[in-house]
Design a protein around this motif. Structure first.
Motif, short mmCIF file in Angstrom:
data_model
loop_
_atom_site.label_atom_id
_atom_site.label_comp_id
_atom_site.label_asym_id
_atom_site.label_seq_id
_atom_site.Cartn_x
_atom_site.Cartn_y
_atom_site.Cartn_z
N ARG A 160 0.84 -1.21 0.00
CA ARG A 160 0.00 0.00 0.00
C ARG A 160 0.87 1.25 0.00
O ARG A 160 0.58 2.23 -0.69
CB ARG A 160 -0.90 0.02 1.25
CG ARG A 160 -2.21 -0.71 1.10
CD ARG A 160 -3.17 -0.30 2.21
NE ARG A 160 -4.48 -0.89 2.03
CZ ARG A 160 -4.87 -2.05 2.53
NH1 ARG A 160 -4.01 -2.75 3.27
NH2 ARG A 160 -6.08 -2.51 2.29
N LEU A 161 1.91 1.22 0.82
CA LEU A 161 2.83 2.36 0.90
C LEU A 161 3.45 2.64 -0.46
O LEU A 161 3.50 3.79 -0.91
CB LEU A 161 3.91 2.06 1.94
CG LEU A 161 5.02 3.11 2.09
CD1 LEU A 161 4.46 4.41 2.63
CD2 LEU A 161 6.14 2.58 3.00
N ARG A 162 3.90 1.59 -1.15
CA ARG A 162 4.53 1.78 -2.46
C ARG A 162 3.51 2.28 -3.48
O ARG A 162 3.85 3.08 -4.36
CB ARG A 162 5.16 0.47 -2.93
CG ARG A 162 6.40 0.07 -2.12
CD ARG A 162 7.16 -1.05 -2.79
NE ARG A 162 8.36 -1.40 -2.04
CZ ARG A 162 9.51 -0.75 -2.11
NH1 ARG A 162 9.62 0.32 -2.89
NH2 ARG A 162 10.56 -1.14 -1.41
N ARG A 163 2.27 1.82 -3.38
CA ARG A 163 1.24 2.28 -4.32
C ARG A 163 0.99 3.78 -4.13
O ARG A 163 0.80 4.51 -5.11
CB ARG A 163 -0.06 1.50 -4.12
CG ARG A 163 -1.12 1.86 -5.17
CD ARG A 163 -2.33 0.96 -5.10
NE ARG A 163 -3.11 1.19 -3.89
CZ ARG A 163 -3.30 0.30 -2.95
NH1 ARG A 163 -2.75 -0.90 -3.03
NH2 ARG A 163 -4.03 0.60 -1.88
N ILE A 164 0.98 4.24 -2.88
CA ILE A 164 0.81 5.67 -2.62
C ILE A 164 1.95 6.46 -3.26
O ILE A 164 1.74 7.49 -3.91
CB ILE A 164 0.74 5.95 -1.11
CG1 ILE A 164 -0.56 5.38 -0.53
CG2 ILE A 164 0.83 7.44 -0.83
CD1 ILE A 164 -0.64 5.46 0.99
N ILE A 165 3.18 5.96 -3.08
CA ILE A 165 4.35 6.64 -3.63
C ILE A 165 4.26 6.71 -5.15
O ILE A 165 4.56 7.76 -5.77
CB ILE A 165 5.64 5.93 -3.21
CG1 ILE A 165 5.84 6.05 -1.69
CG2 ILE A 165 6.85 6.50 -3.95
CD1 ILE A 165 6.96 5.18 -1.14
N ASN A 166 3.82 5.64 -5.77
CA ASN A 166 3.80 5.55 -7.23
C ASN A 166 2.64 6.32 -7.87
O ASN A 166 2.77 6.84 -8.98
CB ASN A 166 3.73 4.09 -7.67
CG ASN A 166 5.01 3.33 -7.36
OD1 ASN A 166 6.10 3.90 -7.36
ND2 ASN A 166 4.89 2.04 -7.09
N THR A 167 1.49 6.39 -7.19
CA THR A 167 0.29 6.94 -7.82
C THR A 167 -0.09 8.34 -7.34
O THR A 167 -0.79 9.05 -8.05
CB THR A 167 -0.91 6.01 -7.59
OG1 THR A 167 -1.17 5.89 -6.17
CG2 THR A 167 -0.63 4.63 -8.17
N ASN A 168 0.35 8.73 -6.15
CA ASN A 168 -0.02 10.04 -5.65
C ASN A 168 0.83 11.10 -6.34
O ASN A 168 2.05 11.10 -6.21
CB ASN A 168 0.19 10.11 -4.13
CG ASN A 168 -0.40 11.36 -3.50
OD1 ASN A 168 -0.54 12.40 -4.15
ND2 ASN A 168 -0.76 11.29 -2.24
N PRO A 169 0.20 12.02 -7.08
CA PRO A 169 0.99 13.03 -7.81
C PRO A 169 1.77 13.97 -6.89
O PRO A 169 2.70 14.64 -7.33
CB PRO A 169 -0.07 13.79 -8.62
CG PRO A 169 -1.36 13.56 -7.89
CD PRO A 169 -1.25 12.18 -7.30
N ARG A 170 1.39 14.01 -5.61
CA ARG A 170 2.08 14.91 -4.67
C ARG A 170 3.23 14.23 -3.94
O ARG A 170 3.92 14.88 -3.14
CB ARG A 170 1.07 15.44 -3.64
CG ARG A 170 -0.07 16.27 -4.22
CD ARG A 170 -1.00 16.77 -3.13
NE ARG A 170 -1.66 15.65 -2.45
CZ ARG A 170 -2.81 15.13 -2.83
NH1 ARG A 170 -3.44 15.62 -3.89
NH2 ARG A 170 -3.36 14.12 -2.18
N SER A 171 3.44 12.93 -4.17
CA SER A 171 4.46 12.21 -3.41
C SER A 171 5.87 12.53 -3.91
O SER A 171 6.06 13.05 -5.02
CB SER A 171 4.22 10.70 -3.51
OG SER A 171 4.47 10.24 -4.83
#
Length: 554
Positions: A165-176
């Motif tokens: 989940r953490l990696r998905r946030i990093i990959n998909t969140n444009p603000r990450s």
């Protein structure tokens, strides 16, 4: 009869102690360390619990300054207090001012207590327990609990699914932070402070467990972690769910649940349709995630997200950190209780990267014509935010959108605060606006002059009598033309009558005298006199500096 110098009742920062039987030194020191280990305050020796002044014991010496030395000698570390004798109702009372201290203060025999508000709403002195010390140090930012390893935790307490989940946030969140993409597990743990290495062994930090820990491990190692989501309709509970999962899951869970409640109000502007949510999406994200980031994980109690009929309540255990108050939220520098956790949320794009999430929360409410977010119900051990979910003021929204289109950018939060304050209070001075803006009067004056030049507000009067209202153009956009007339258009009429009254008394008047009489600028005085001359209400004599005016003869 003199004003009462002593408060009428006890509070968190006001303590009364009777001295009719000469208060024991140990009891006095106990009360003082309670104040020091809370927010500081003042102890009034010679006052009963109900506020009745009974005075110092007859055996107390006239010079009570040695009390300060007594306190310093009987506390560890030495507590420095200020002592002052006052006379109230003919009786002597000792005022002992206690500073708030970052160090935990004990009586010399080891007694450690703190002051708090009890369940009955009254202040009380209770034992200060060792497991609460970390919270105290975090309040003063002396320690970052989130970056510390958790006793008994191992890498096996991390959850593989939560890591994904953490990696998905990093990959998909444009603000990450995209520099985190492609890192190995160990590199990612180091970059986000999910682990620390001690004696060659990697160990999970509190941050690591909170972000990607297995639920079972979190319940065992961080039992204080809990998030509660509720939806209430009147007194009826429609939704009541809780979670103790890792924060990367909780963030998605709260977002999904909120979508079902955060309904939209339709707004049509020309050919465009805009859906206005009960709570602006960015403001909602910041408010919820700030509660998760800034909560005190040493205290029991859940982060609570409660949707009610007319507002949204978001609360978290742990009060504001030292230096942050309701009165300076908008202007103080960001001071997170859990810096490593706050930094991780920023890098994941879950909160504002600048640390000014409060500005986003305010802007997200004010630009839709809603009241500003309310933190007034916060307490020393709880931050409580109330956000209005009332329908948006569509006329205000239209005005804001048009002004943003004209300026080619979003209106600053200060501008939105000023427009909201003037819409509510009708007319305010720069000093009154400074309180709303949480800034100095000079700063408020500068902002108001700038907005006056832009046509959003209008200034009236001069000097101490200067005040501001929304401009005629703004009231027109709000569909309240008559309101502007009530607020401002009556002034020339009043000023003209003042000039006529002056002429009746003194026979003639000059421009400088008009400016002083009506508290307006010389240029405004000249324009007013010119209008009155054209209307044959007064007569002009002479020119330039020699000009003066008299009443029209009937």
């Amino acid at each position: 009869m003199t004003d009462r110098l002593i408060p009428t009742h006890e509070t968190l920062v006001v303590e009364f102690k009777s001295d009719r039987d000469k208060l024991d030194d140990g009891e006095l020191i106990e009360a003082l360390i309670c104040l020091a280990n809370s927010q500081g305050g003042t102890l009034y020796l010679g006052v009963e619990n109900d506020g009745t002044v009974t005075g110092l014991h007859a055996t107390r010496p006239h010079d009570i300054q040695p009390l300060a030395a007594l306190v310093a000698n009987r506390t560890a570390p030495a507590l420095s207090v200020e002592v002052e004798a006052v006379v109230q109702e003919g009786l002597r009372v000792a005022l002992i001012r206690v500073p708030q201290t970052s160090a935990i203060t004990a009586r010399s025999d080891g007694l450690v207590k703190r002051r708090r508000i009890g369940g009955n709403g009254q202040p009380e002195c209770v034992p200060f327990l060792p497991h609460e010390y970390a919270s105290r140090q975090a309040d003063f930012q002396l320690v970052d609990m989130s970056s510390e390893p958790v006793a008994g935790a191992t890498l096996d307490d991390f959850d593989v699914l939560q890591r994904e989940r953490l990696r998905r946030i990093i990959n998909t969140n444009p603000r990450s932070d995209k520099s985190l993409v492609g890192l190995s597990d160990e590199q990612l743990d180091g970059a986000l402070s999910l682990t620390v290495t001690r004696s060659g062994v990697r160990r999970p930090t509190l941050l690591g467990l909170l972000l990607i820990g297995a639920t079972a491990g979190l319940q065992r190692l961080v039992p204080t972690h809990e998030v509660l989501f509720q939806v209430l309709s009147g007194t009826r509970v429609k939704v009541n769910e809780s979670s103790r999962a890792a924060l990367v899951e909780v963030v998605e869970w709260l977002d999904l649940l909120s979508r079902g409640v955060n309904t939209e109000q339709e707004f049509n502007e020309g050919l465009f349709r805009i859906g206005i949510s009960r709570v602006d999406g960015d403001a909602l994200r910041e408010a919820i995630n700030n509660a998760l980031v800034h909560r005190d994980y040493a205290r029991r109690g859940p982060v609570r997200v409660c949707w009610q009929d007319i507002d949204l309540i978001i609360s978290n255990p742990g009060g504001f950190v030292e230096g942050v108050t309701v009165e300076n939220l908008l202007t103080t520098e960001p001071r997170p209780r859990n810096p490593a956790l706050a930094d991780a949320f920023k890098r994941l794009g879950l909160v504002d990267r600048t640390g000014r999430g409060v500005d986003l929360i305010f802007s997200g409410m004010l630009r839709f014509g809603r009241p500003e977010p309310d933190y007034a119900q916060s307490m020393p051990d709880l931050v409580k935010l109330s956000i209005s979910t009332a329908p948006a003021d569509l006329a205000f929204v239209r005005m804001v959108l048009q002004e943003e289109a004209r300026q080619k950018g979003d209106l600053p939060v200060e501008t939105l605060l000023i427009l909201t304050a003037l819409r509510e209070a009708r007319r305010l001075s720069a000093g009154e606006l400074a309180v709303r803006l949480q800034c100095r009067a000079a700063r408020a004056s500068s902002l108001m002059e700038s907005l006056s030049e832009s046509g959003l507000v209008r200034a009236h009067g001069q000097g101490k009598n200067r005040y501001f209202t929304l401009s005629a153009a703004v009231y027109r956009e709000l569909g309240q033309k008559a309101e502007y007339v009530r607020q401002a258009a009556f002034e020339p009429i009043q000023q003209a009558q003042m000039i006529k009254n002056y002429l009746n008394e003194h026979g003639q008047i000059r421009r400088s005298e008009v400016a002083n009489l009506c508290q307006i600028s010389p240029r405004e005085a000249g324009a007013l006199l010119e209008r009155m001359v054209k209307a044959t209400e007064i007569l002009l004599h002479g020119q330039r500096k020699a000009a003066y005016y008299t009443a029209t003869k009937l």
